[in-house]
Scaffold this active site. Structure first.
Site, PDB file in Angstrom:
ATOM      1  N   HIS A 170       0.478 -30.996 -39.583  1.00 59.15           N
ATOM      2  CA  HIS A 170      -0.704 -31.477 -40.197  1.00 59.15           C
ATOM      3  C   HIS A 170      -1.948 -31.042 -39.695  1.00 59.15           C
ATOM      4  O   HIS A 170      -2.013 -30.289 -38.533  1.00 59.15           O
ATOM      5  CB  HIS A 170      -0.868 -33.019 -39.705  1.00 59.15           C
ATOM      6  CG  HIS A 170      -1.120 -33.358 -38.419  1.00 59.15           C
ATOM      7  ND1 HIS A 170      -2.522 -33.830 -38.272  1.00 59.15           N
ATOM      8  CD2 HIS A 170      -0.450 -33.717 -37.106  1.00 59.15           C
ATOM      9  CE1 HIS A 170      -2.675 -33.903 -37.037  1.00 59.15           C
ATOM     10  NE2 HIS A 170      -1.379 -34.064 -36.299  1.00 59.15           N
ATOM     11  N   CYS A 171      -3.140 -31.469 -40.385  1.00 59.84           N
ATOM     12  CA  CYS A 171      -4.359 -30.814 -39.947  1.00 59.84           C
ATOM     13  C   CYS A 171      -5.316 -32.133 -40.123  1.00 59.84           C
ATOM     14  O   CYS A 171      -4.968 -33.209 -39.828  1.00 59.84           O
ATOM     15  CB  CYS A 171      -4.990 -29.523 -40.655  1.00 59.84           C
ATOM     16  SG  CYS A 171      -5.338 -29.838 -42.350  1.00 59.84           S
ATOM     17  N   LYS A 172      -6.607 -31.902 -40.307  1.00 60.73           N
ATOM     18  CA  LYS A 172      -7.654 -33.133 -40.382  1.00 60.73           C
ATOM     19  C   LYS A 172      -7.453 -33.595 -41.835  1.00 60.73           C
ATOM     20  O   LYS A 172      -7.235 -34.776 -42.159  1.00 60.73           O
ATOM     21  CB  LYS A 172      -8.715 -32.595 -40.287  1.00 60.73           C
ATOM     22  CG  LYS A 172     -10.023 -33.648 -40.157  1.00 60.73           C
ATOM     23  CD  LYS A 172     -11.332 -33.277 -40.069  1.00 60.73           C
ATOM     24  CE  LYS A 172     -12.652 -34.325 -40.099  1.00 60.73           C
ATOM     25  NZ  LYS A 172     -12.130 -35.626 -40.624  1.00 60.73           N
ATOM     26  N   GLY A 187      -5.575 -31.875 -44.499  1.00 63.35           N
ATOM     27  CA  GLY A 187      -4.667 -31.225 -45.371  1.00 63.35           C
ATOM     28  C   GLY A 187      -5.028 -29.984 -46.109  1.00 63.35           C
ATOM     29  O   GLY A 187      -4.290 -29.223 -46.635  1.00 63.35           O
ATOM     30  N   ILE A 231      -4.389 -35.869 -40.829  1.00 60.62           N
ATOM     31  CA  ILE A 231      -4.655 -37.335 -39.918  1.00 60.62           C
ATOM     32  C   ILE A 231      -5.678 -38.178 -40.553  1.00 60.62           C
ATOM     33  O   ILE A 231      -5.519 -39.379 -40.372  1.00 60.62           O
ATOM     34  CB  ILE A 231      -5.200 -36.768 -38.633  1.00 60.62           C
ATOM     35  CG1 ILE A 231      -5.027 -37.909 -37.715  1.00 60.62           C
ATOM     36  CG2 ILE A 231      -6.457 -36.177 -38.576  1.00 60.62           C
ATOM     37  CD1 ILE A 231      -5.323 -37.530 -36.231  1.00 60.62           C
TER      38      ILE A 231
END
Length: 172
Positions: free
Chosen positions: A59-61, A63, A89
């Site tokens: 995951h990142c901020k 996607g 997230i």
């Protein structure tokens, strides 16, 4: 192989079933807000990701980073099933899942760069309009710096902000 995206609910189920959650954001972003239990392996060090046979959810901020780097993430995962948390997230939080936030940590470096550069450009324009036209040069200088940063990948403002006292608290 193309990585499958998982909704926050499906990602939660995969994690509960034993999948590892890997946060590919920078250490400064992870220090400010993270999903409990996520392991921080920034994208530029994703090759260091250890393999233990368990599925992986990246995951990142939002996607976007995970989607844009799916091939690199898939290679780092190896032979285990690998997934992307759809919406990152941000979607996790919106779905009502818990995050651990530490607002005492400084803003992410790139947000600090955006604020600083925006303030410099606005200052140059306002001073150029109301004081002397020569101040438009400040905005031109900052614009040239942004072009240079985009072309080379080296950002002087980001490097300067990283050594500021308020950024020394970020967890590594």
């Amino acid at each position: 192989m193309t990585l499958t995206t998982l909704s926050p609910a499906d990602a939660r189920a995969a994690i509960d079933a034993g999948a590892r959650l890997i946060d590919i954001r920078g250490a400064d972003e992870h220090a400010r807000e993270r999903i409990p239990g996520a392991i921080n392996v920034p994208l530029d060090r994703i090759g260091d990701l250890g393999r233990d046979g368990r599925p992986v959810v990246f995951h990142c901020k939002s996607g976007m980073r995970t989607t844009a780097n799916a091939a690199q993430l898939d290679a780092a995962a190896g032979d285990v099933p690998a997934y992307i948390l759809e919406g990152g997230i941000d979607a996790w939080r919106t779905a009502g899942h818990r995050t651990a936030a530490d607002r005492s940590q400084p803003l992410e470096i790139m947000r600090q760069v955006q604020i600083t550069v925006g303030a410099l450009v606005l200052t140059g324009v306002l001073l150029g309009l109301f004081v002397a036209p020569g101040f438009f040069g400040l905005s031109a200088f900052v614009g040239a710096g942004l072009i240079f940063a985009g072309v080379t990948g080296w950002c002087g403002v980001a490097n300067l902000l990283r050594i500021m006292p308020w950024n020394r608290r970020a967890a590594a």
